[in-house]
Write an enzyme that holds these catalytic residues in place. Structure first.
Site, PDB file in Angstrom:
ATOM      1  CB  CYS A   2      -0.685   0.106   1.189  1.00 36.62           C
ATOM      2  SG  CYS A   2      -1.866  -1.415   1.530  1.00 36.62           S
ATOM      3  NE  ARG A  30       4.320   1.796  -1.417  1.00 35.62           N
ATOM      4  CZ  ARG A  30       5.454   1.017  -1.347  1.00 35.62           C
ATOM      5  NH1 ARG A  30       6.483   1.085  -2.111  1.00 35.62           N
ATOM      6  NH2 ARG A  30       5.301   0.154  -0.296  1.00 35.62           N
ATOM      7  CD1 TRP A  79      -1.877  -5.264  -3.106  1.00 35.62           C
ATOM      8  CD2 TRP A  79      -3.023  -4.281  -4.892  1.00 35.62           C
ATOM      9  NE1 TRP A  79      -1.989  -6.220  -4.364  1.00 35.62           N
ATOM     10  CE2 TRP A  79      -2.478  -5.660  -5.466  1.00 35.62           C
ATOM     11  CE3 TRP A  79      -3.716  -3.366  -5.880  1.00 35.62           C
ATOM     12  CZ2 TRP A  79      -2.925  -6.056  -6.823  1.00 35.62           C
ATOM     13  CZ3 TRP A  79      -3.763  -3.982  -7.118  1.00 35.62           C
ATOM     14  CH2 TRP A  79      -3.457  -5.430  -7.594  1.00 35.62           C
ATOM     15  CG  ASN A 105       3.036  -0.751   3.109  1.00 29.40           C
ATOM     16  OD1 ASN A 105       2.356  -1.488   2.682  1.00 29.40           O
ATOM     17  ND2 ASN A 105       4.145  -0.117   2.459  1.00 29.40           N
ATOM     18  N   GLY A 106       1.684  -3.307   5.123  1.00 29.81           N
ATOM     19  CA  GLY A 106       2.299  -4.209   5.730  1.00 29.81           C
ATOM     20  C   GLY A 106       0.922  -5.262   6.131  1.00 29.81           C
ATOM     21  CD  GLU A 485       5.388 -16.905 -18.282  1.00 33.51           C
ATOM     22  OE1 GLU A 485       4.579 -17.299 -19.168  1.00 33.51           O
ATOM     23  OE2 GLU A 485       5.361 -15.822 -17.869  1.00 33.51           O
ATOM     24  CE  LYS A 489       6.047 -12.679 -19.172  1.00 36.02           C
ATOM     25  NZ  LYS A 489       5.341 -13.007 -18.619  1.00 36.02           N
ATOM     26  CD  GLU A 492       3.737 -11.093 -22.191  1.00 35.04           C
ATOM     27  OE1 GLU A 492       2.718 -10.459 -21.775  1.00 35.04           O
ATOM     28  OE2 GLU A 492       4.294 -11.771 -21.578  1.00 35.04           O
ATOM     29  CG  HIS A 508       8.768 -36.058 -32.868  1.00 34.61           C
ATOM     30  ND1 HIS A 508       9.217 -37.380 -33.349  1.00 34.61           N
ATOM     31  CD2 HIS A 508       8.981 -36.400 -31.806  1.00 34.61           C
ATOM     32  CE1 HIS A 508       9.538 -38.176 -32.461  1.00 34.61           C
ATOM     33  NE2 HIS A 508       9.384 -37.731 -31.295  1.00 34.61           N
ATOM     34  CE  LYS A 611      -0.017  -6.628 -14.747  1.00 36.47           C
ATOM     35  NZ  LYS A 611       1.113  -7.564 -15.182  1.00 36.47           N
TER      36      LYS A 611
HETATM   37  C1  F6R Z   1       1.631 -12.369 -19.950  1.00 28.53           C
HETATM   38  C2  F6R Z   1       0.485 -11.944 -19.407  1.00 28.53           C
HETATM   39  C3  F6R Z   1      -0.816 -12.343 -19.889  1.00 28.53           C
HETATM   40  C4  F6R Z   1      -1.573 -12.880 -18.829  1.00 28.53           C
HETATM   41  C5  F6R Z   1      -3.047 -13.282 -19.392  1.00 28.53           C
HETATM   42  C6  F6R Z   1      -4.049 -13.579 -18.074  1.00 28.53           C
HETATM   43  O1  F6R Z   1       2.803 -11.758 -19.367  1.00 28.53           O
HETATM   44  O2  F6R Z   1       0.507 -11.060 -18.507  1.00 28.53           O
HETATM   45  O3  F6R Z   1      -0.485 -13.620 -20.577  1.00 28.53           O
HETATM   46  O4  F6R Z   1      -1.050 -14.002 -17.874  1.00 28.53           O
HETATM   47  O5  F6R Z   1      -3.639 -12.357 -19.912  1.00 28.53           O
HETATM   48  O6  F6R Z   1      -4.113 -12.899 -17.184  1.00 28.53           O
HETATM   49  P1  F6R Z   1      -4.670 -13.069 -15.778  1.00 28.53           P
HETATM   50  O7  F6R Z   1      -3.618 -13.762 -14.925  1.00 28.53           O
HETATM   51  O8  F6R Z   1      -4.929 -11.666 -15.095  1.00 28.53           O
HETATM   52  O9  F6R Z   1      -5.863 -13.943 -15.872  1.00 28.53           O
END
Ligand code: F6R
Length: 616
Positions: A2, A30, A79, A105-106, A485, A489, A492, A508, A611
């Protein structure tokens, strides 16, 4: 995580309301699910708080509601960790007499016990938060005749956990008490005039560059334009050095890191420590639901789906049942006609708002009698409404669009469920359970050590790979999730078509891409797949592949076959191997980060991505 901001001044020309709103807005990274302000005037607290983003709340807070003669105010951006993001749960929190206000915060780990004791004594609680016990404990100590500073100290002796907190009291309008333990606090000073407190420097940077950085177990008594510091353990005064901050505001918001993505990778050790605090009771609810289910599915999207792949592997080790992974967008299509009653679905979503995941579990709930077990990072997010039990990973807000610390904490939460299942089923010895816990507890320091020593190596590898538009991450067993993964990354944030693939399947088909110098990154913890992976490395090397491998420190065989090795400082045993999706991942996240920079891309804002994905 927070954000806290506060001000105490003797100046008449300062609009306290404007300054605190501006200060807390600069800490919004935060936490941003609720916000509150308390100001003090004429022996009365004036509190304004609500849920929602600061921008929305700012519109609702009439500055006229903050008394113009007020010389002290505290603000908080939340948060949520304990209790949903509602107005009542927002900070500040007060005592029974409405004389003490606290922003915090904590996490207070023993708040349930303390709340029970205080309730029995007659204290009335309004919120579901852990924080609210603090003003009530201080209230008790004041009644015993202690002054405000000593009351805060004595109250905190009863609390276990982490805190960065600020306290004000209507009878002490000329001071604020702040204390730090494991949650950051900094004090800004305009000598003789105004003192600021904040969880982070950017909050007051436009107002002053002079600041004191508080350390753990330190308390400060803040007055207008002055600050005195004490060691909370022995009440001795501390001389602190005044620091002059040279950063610009942008760098400061990211804690000195160039991007949120890098900051969040470096936050993984502390985020994982928070996830380790998930209660045993909640873990056993998940474990028991899985143990009594006839069918088990695990579902998610993107990075969370990769966490699901790793977690499914770890849980299956101890569960003695099959878990089927299904991408959330495909769940309804795949299970139409076959979903049965007494099924359990584990749903993973860091945001808790991904529409495909929510629709998948809503459909399943509507169709059959199923139990939904959710893992998310956001308390009170939409997904929690459709869930029977919820684990919150407590990684803190993740601002960078690419998921990093939320991934590792998701896998850790799943690993904790796995060990809880092993305990309930009594299928491994107590000594082995201890070894698994030791391995889990050791993860943050393995990652810390790795990050400390390997940034230059990763930058070197990025330069080395730069001419190659395509390459592979290959792995076997549990590490296929890590490879996938890692590939995601890089796609992306670096806009490169890098594929994470099974090392066994690669022969294959995909092996036909390999030419002299074609890079292949092998993820190679020394688990039961290792010897077969050595064979795969040789196949690719024989075709001219440039081998980069991610191995443990003591590795020999694959190291000898590799052009470059990234070494993860962890022991080579089965306990650590099982959690290698967590410890090996920061290397690939850093690779993606520096590859984005090498391509002049902003890793915090990848092209075409957001996001939270709330469209189908
Ligand atoms: C990759 C990424 C996305 C999310 C996906 C699901 O870095 O952030 O692939 O993982 O959109 O998002 P959540 O976890 O919020 O359901």
């Amino acid at each position: 995580m927070c954000g806290i901001f506060g001000i105490i001044t003797n100046q008449d020309n300062i609009s306290i309301g404007k300054v605190v709103l501006e200060g807390i807005r600069r800490l919004e990274y935060r936490g941003y699910d609720s916000c509150g302000i308390v100001s003090l005037s004429n022996s009365k607290l004036y509190i304004k708080k609500d849920s929602g983003k600061i921008e929305e709340i700012q519109k609702k807070i009439d500055l006229a509601d903050i008394p113009s003669n007020s010389k002290l105010a505290l603000a908080h951006t939340r948060w949520a960790t304990h209790g949903k993001p509602t107005r009542i749960n927002s900070h500040p929190h007060t005592d029974c007499s409405n004389k003490i206000a606290v922003v915090h915060n904590g996490i207070i780990d023993n708040f349930i016990e303390l709340r029970e004791e205080l309730t029995q004594e007659g204290h009335i609680f309004k919120s579901e938060t852990d924080t609210e016990i603090i003003p009530h404990l201080i209230e008790n100590k004041l009644k015993e005749g202690l002054n405000l500073k000593d009351s805060v100290v004595e109250a905190l002796k009863l609390c276990k956990g982490a805190y960065g907190l600020a306290v004000c009291h209507v009878d002490n309008p000329d001071l604020i008490i702040v204390v730090r333990k494991e949650s950051p606090l900094v004090i800004g000073i305009e000598e003789g005039k105004t003192t600021y407190l904040a969880s982070d420097i950017p909050a007051f940077l436009p107002l002053t560059r002079k600041c004191y950085i508080m350390e753990d177990d330190e308390l400060a008594v803040l007055k207008a334009g002055e600050a005195e510091f004490y060691d909370i353990k022995n009440d001795k005064k501390i001389d602190k050095e005044l620091q002059i901050i040279e950063w610009n505001i942008n760098a400061a918001e990211k804690g000195g890191y160039e991007h949120f993505m890098l900051k969040e990778i470096f936050e993984e050790p502390s985020a994982l420590k928070n996830t380790m605090k998930i209660s045993e009771q909640l873990l056993s609810k998940f474990a028991n639901a899985l143990l009594s289910a006839d069918n088990i599915y695990i579902t998610a999207a993107g990075t969370s789906y990769h966490a699901a792949l790793a977690g499914k592997f770890i849980i299956s080790r101890f569960l003695g049942k099959h878990i089927q992974d299904i991408e959330c967008s495909e769940l309804e299509t795949q299970l139409k006609g076959s979903l049965q009653n007494n099924s359990v679905i584990i749903a993973i979503s860091q945001s808790g708002e991904t529409i495909d995941t929510i629709e998948a579990i809503r459909w399943a709930k509507k169709t059959k009698n199923v139990i939904i077990l959710t893992i998310t990072n956001v308390v009170g997010s939409s997904i929690t409404r459709y869930s029977d039990h919820v684990i919150v990973t407590n990684a803190g807000p993740e601002i960078g669009v690419a998921a990093t610390k939320t991934y590792s904490t998701q896998v850790l939460a799943l690993a904790l469920i796995a060990v809880s299942i092993a305990k309930i089923r009594n299928i491994i010895s107590d000594e082995e359970i201890i070894k698994y816990y030791e391995a889990l507890n050791g993860i943050p320091s393995i990652i810390e050590k790795f990050l400390e020593k390997n940034v230059d190596l990763i930058k070197y590898i990025v330069n080395n790979l730069e001419k190659n538009l395509n390459y592979f991450f290959l792995a076997r067993g549990i590490s296929i999730a890590t490879a996938k993964e890692g590939g995601l990354k890089l796609k992306e944030v670096a806009c490169r078509f890098i594929e994470g693939y099974s090392a066994a399947s690669a022969k294959h088909g995909p092996i036909s891409l390999v030419r002299e110098g074609f890079p292949i990154i092998f993820i190679a913890p020394p688990d039961e797949t290792y010897n077969r992976l050595v064979g795969n490395v040789m196949e690719f090397k024989a075709r001219g592949g440039r081998i980069i491998s991610v191995v443990v420190e003591s590795d020999e065989k694959i190291t000898k076959l590799s052009d470059i090795t990234i070494r993860i400082p962890q022991p080579a045993d089965e306990y650590h191997n099982l959690f290698s999706p967590i410890t090996f991942m920061p290397a690939l996240q850093l690779l993606a980060y520096y590859a984005a920079l090498a391509n002049d891309l902003d890793p915090d804002k990848p092209l075409n991505l957001s996001k939270t994905v709330t469209v189908h």
